[in-house]
Design a protein around this motif. Structure first.
Motif, short mmCIF file in Angstrom:
data_model
loop_
_atom_site.label_atom_id
_atom_site.label_comp_id
_atom_site.label_asym_id
_atom_site.label_seq_id
_atom_site.Cartn_x
_atom_site.Cartn_y
_atom_site.Cartn_z
N SER A 82 1.40 -0.78 -0.05
CA SER A 82 -0.07 0.10 0.20
C SER A 82 0.91 1.68 -0.10
CB SER A 82 -1.24 -0.15 1.17
OG SER A 82 -1.32 1.39 1.46
N THR A 83 0.60 1.71 -1.48
CA THR A 83 1.97 3.09 -1.18
C THR A 83 1.18 4.20 -0.17
OG1 THR A 83 0.14 4.08 -2.36
CG2 THR A 83 2.52 3.23 -3.68
N GLY A 84 0.52 4.42 0.41
CA GLY A 84 -0.28 5.71 1.27
C GLY A 84 0.30 4.91 3.08
N ASP A 85 0.16 3.32 2.79
CA ASP A 85 0.57 2.62 4.48
C ASP A 85 2.22 3.05 4.15
OD1 ASP A 85 -2.00 1.70 5.00
OD2 ASP A 85 -1.25 -0.35 4.70
N ILE A 86 3.24 3.16 3.07
CA ILE A 86 4.55 3.52 3.12
C ILE A 86 4.81 4.63 3.00
CG2 ILE A 86 6.39 2.94 1.74
CD1 ILE A 86 5.08 0.80 -0.01
N PHE A 87 3.70 5.63 2.61
CA PHE A 87 3.89 7.06 3.19
C PHE A 87 3.74 6.79 4.93
CE2 PHE A 87 2.69 8.01 -1.37
CZ PHE A 87 4.48 8.45 -2.14
N ARG A 88 2.62 6.44 5.46
CA ARG A 88 2.87 7.36 6.98
C ARG A 88 3.77 6.64 7.48
NH1 ARG A 88 -2.92 6.80 4.53
NH2 ARG A 88 -2.38 4.52 4.26
N SER A 89 4.51 4.92 6.87
CA SER A 89 5.23 4.61 8.23
C SER A 89 6.15 5.32 8.22
CB SER A 89 5.27 3.52 7.26
OG SER A 89 4.23 2.29 7.44
N ASN A 90 6.65 6.04 6.50
CA ASN A 90 7.46 7.43 6.35
C ASN A 90 7.10 8.56 7.43
OD1 ASN A 90 10.18 6.78 4.77
ND2 ASN A 90 8.49 5.64 3.84
N LEU A 91 6.25 8.93 7.56
CA LEU A 91 5.89 10.26 8.54
C LEU A 91 5.84 9.70 9.36
CD1 LEU A 91 5.37 13.04 8.22
CD2 LEU A 91 2.92 12.27 8.87
N LYS A 92 5.56 8.98 10.12
CA LYS A 92 6.23 8.15 11.56
C LYS A 92 7.24 8.35 12.43
CE LYS A 92 3.84 4.99 14.64
NZ LYS A 92 3.98 3.57 14.92
N ALA A 93 8.20 7.49 10.80
CA ALA A 93 9.57 7.25 10.95
C ALA A 93 10.21 8.54 11.21
CB ALA A 93 10.14 6.90 10.00
N GLY A 94 9.47 9.83 10.41
CA GLY A 94 10.57 11.18 10.42
C GLY A 94 10.83 11.25 9.51
N THR A 95 11.31 10.24 7.87
CA THR A 95 11.86 9.95 7.39
C THR A 95 11.66 11.60 6.41
OG1 THR A 95 10.89 9.42 5.75
CG2 THR A 95 11.85 7.63 6.96
N PRO A 96 12.65 11.99 5.63
CA PRO A 96 12.76 12.59 4.67
C PRO A 96 11.27 12.91 3.80
CG PRO A 96 14.86 12.86 4.68
CD PRO A 96 14.03 11.90 5.29
N LEU A 97 11.20 11.33 3.13
CA LEU A 97 9.70 10.48 2.30
C LEU A 97 8.76 11.15 2.56
CD1 LEU A 97 9.36 9.86 -0.60
CD2 LEU A 97 8.97 7.00 0.79
N GLY A 98 8.69 10.79 4.19
CA GLY A 98 7.26 10.98 4.64
C GLY A 98 6.80 12.56 5.05
N LEU A 99 7.70 12.83 5.27
CA LEU A 99 7.87 15.03 5.33
C LEU A 99 7.65 14.98 4.26
CD1 LEU A 99 10.64 15.80 7.91
CD2 LEU A 99 8.64 15.64 8.16
N GLU A 100 7.69 15.22 2.87
CA GLU A 100 7.31 15.20 1.50
C GLU A 100 6.28 14.79 1.43
OE1 GLU A 100 9.81 15.50 -1.65
OE2 GLU A 100 7.86 16.07 -2.94
N ALA A 101 5.63 13.61 1.67
CA ALA A 101 4.67 13.41 1.50
C ALA A 101 3.54 13.80 2.18
CB ALA A 101 4.76 11.72 1.27
N LYS A 102 3.96 13.89 3.84
CA LYS A 102 2.65 14.24 4.84
C LYS A 102 1.96 15.76 3.67
CE LYS A 102 2.38 16.79 8.95
NZ LYS A 102 0.71 16.61 9.18
N SER A 103 2.72 17.43 3.21
CA SER A 103 1.74 18.50 3.06
C SER A 103 1.28 17.52 2.07
CB SER A 103 3.94 19.31 2.02
OG SER A 103 3.64 18.32 1.41
N HIS A 104 1.61 16.98 1.12
CA HIS A 104 1.13 17.20 -0.03
C HIS A 104 -0.79 15.81 0.23
CE1 HIS A 104 3.64 17.86 -3.73
NE2 HIS A 104 4.41 17.31 -2.62
N MET A 105 -0.87 14.64 0.66
CA MET A 105 -1.45 13.91 2.05
C MET A 105 -2.72 15.19 1.83
SD MET A 105 0.98 11.11 3.10
CE MET A 105 -0.28 9.42 3.07
N ASP A 106 -1.55 16.06 3.86
CA ASP A 106 -2.84 16.41 4.63
C ASP A 106 -4.21 17.29 3.46
OD1 ASP A 106 -1.57 14.86 6.51
OD2 ASP A 106 -0.79 16.59 6.91
N ARG A 107 -3.10 17.76 2.02
CA ARG A 107 -4.40 18.55 1.68
C ARG A 107 -5.00 17.95 0.56
NH1 ARG A 107 -1.46 20.72 -2.26
NH2 ARG A 107 0.67 20.18 -1.75
N GLY A 108 -5.19 16.56 0.67
CA GLY A 108 -5.53 14.98 -0.04
C GLY A 108 -5.07 15.55 -1.54
#
Ligand code: ADP
Ligand code: AMP
Length: 220
Positions: A30-56
């Motif tokens: 699940s690409t969404g799960d991979i982004f959220r796991s990265n966000l939880k781990a505070g990786t650069p990928l997770g932080l980049e994804a968050k800005s897009h995900m939070d806006r839908g």
């Protein structure tokens, strides 16, 4: 089995993916799960994804495609895999096709989960997700045995930022504008299977397994 799950946010892709991946003994990606796991781990990928995900919005294709290409280079996908949340536009579908053409192992089925719009909104607004293993529950339809805790791993359940009303509306627009065209893409590829995804989770799983079996029988 190399399978893609298609359908709007809230159609039940993640829920069915867990059952189908277990049935076919293949990894659930699940690409969404991979982004959220990265966000939880505070990786650069997770932080980049968050800005897009939070806006839908979708995470940019370069980022997502590279992540999926890396994941599909792992050994555990050799017996097959189930992609959930990818591809989400025609560019991603083309990239996936090219990655798999190189391995001479194309997608065998794109399973579309068809759900009424009202049901989608009910499912998304009541979804609660495990912070730890990302399993989805629902405050009404799929209640956890213990309030606020995941049945699988005991993790805390939370409401995703993008499951709040304002973001749900944008995600549904993004789905119709950008993602829905992949249904025609897979129809043209001759691998689309559409099933009604209303009704209880286990009934939908049975419908999916039967539809996939009928297709592989007819290809045999
Ligand atoms: P998606 O991955 O497509 O966004 P989910 O699998 O996370 O969707 O499901 C969205 C919500 O709907 C979750 O709260 C889940 O528990 C619930 N749900 C999934 N399938 C069903 C179903 N068949 N009936 C009722 N609720 C469902
Ligand atoms: P999901 O968990 O599938 O509902 O995805 C949550 C969010 O992650 C989406 O709204 C996007 O912001 C992002 N996302 C997940 N998969 C993709 C993808 N294939 N392409 C771009 N963004 C994605």
């Amino acid at each position: 089995m190399r399978l893609v799950l298609v359908g709007p946010p809230g159609a039940g892709k993640g829920t069915q993916a867990v059952n189908l991946a277990s049935h076919f003994a293949i990894p659930h990606i699940s690409t969404g799960d991979i982004f959220r796991s990265n966000l939880k781990a505070g990786t650069p990928l997770g932080l980049e994804a968050k800005s897009h995900m939070d806006r839908g919005e979708l995470v940019p294709d370069e980022v997502t495609n590279k992540m999926v290409k890396d994941r599909l280079s792992k050994d555990d996908v050799k017996p097959g895999f189930l992609l959930d949340g990818f591809p989400r536009n025609v560019v991603q579908a083309d990239v996936l096709k090219a990655i798999l053409e190189e391995k001479k192992s194309p997608i065998e089925a794109a399973l579309e989960l068809v759900v009424d719009k009202n049901e989608i909104i009910n499912r998304l607004s009541g979804r609660r997700t495990c912070k730890n293993c990302q399993r989805a529950f629902h405050i009404q339809y799929e209640k956890p045995a213990k309030d606020g805790l995941c049945d699988g791993c005991g993790g805390d359940l939370y409401q995703r930022e993008d499951d709040k009303e304002e973001v749900i509306a944008r995600r549904l627009e993004v789905y119709s504008e950008q993602t829905a065209p992949i249904i025609d893409f897979y129809a043209r590829e001759g691998v689309l299977i559409s099933i009604p995804a209303m009704g209880a989770v286990d009934e939908v799983t049975k419908r999916a397994i039967d539809a996939l079996a009928a297709r592989s029988g007819s290809n045999a």
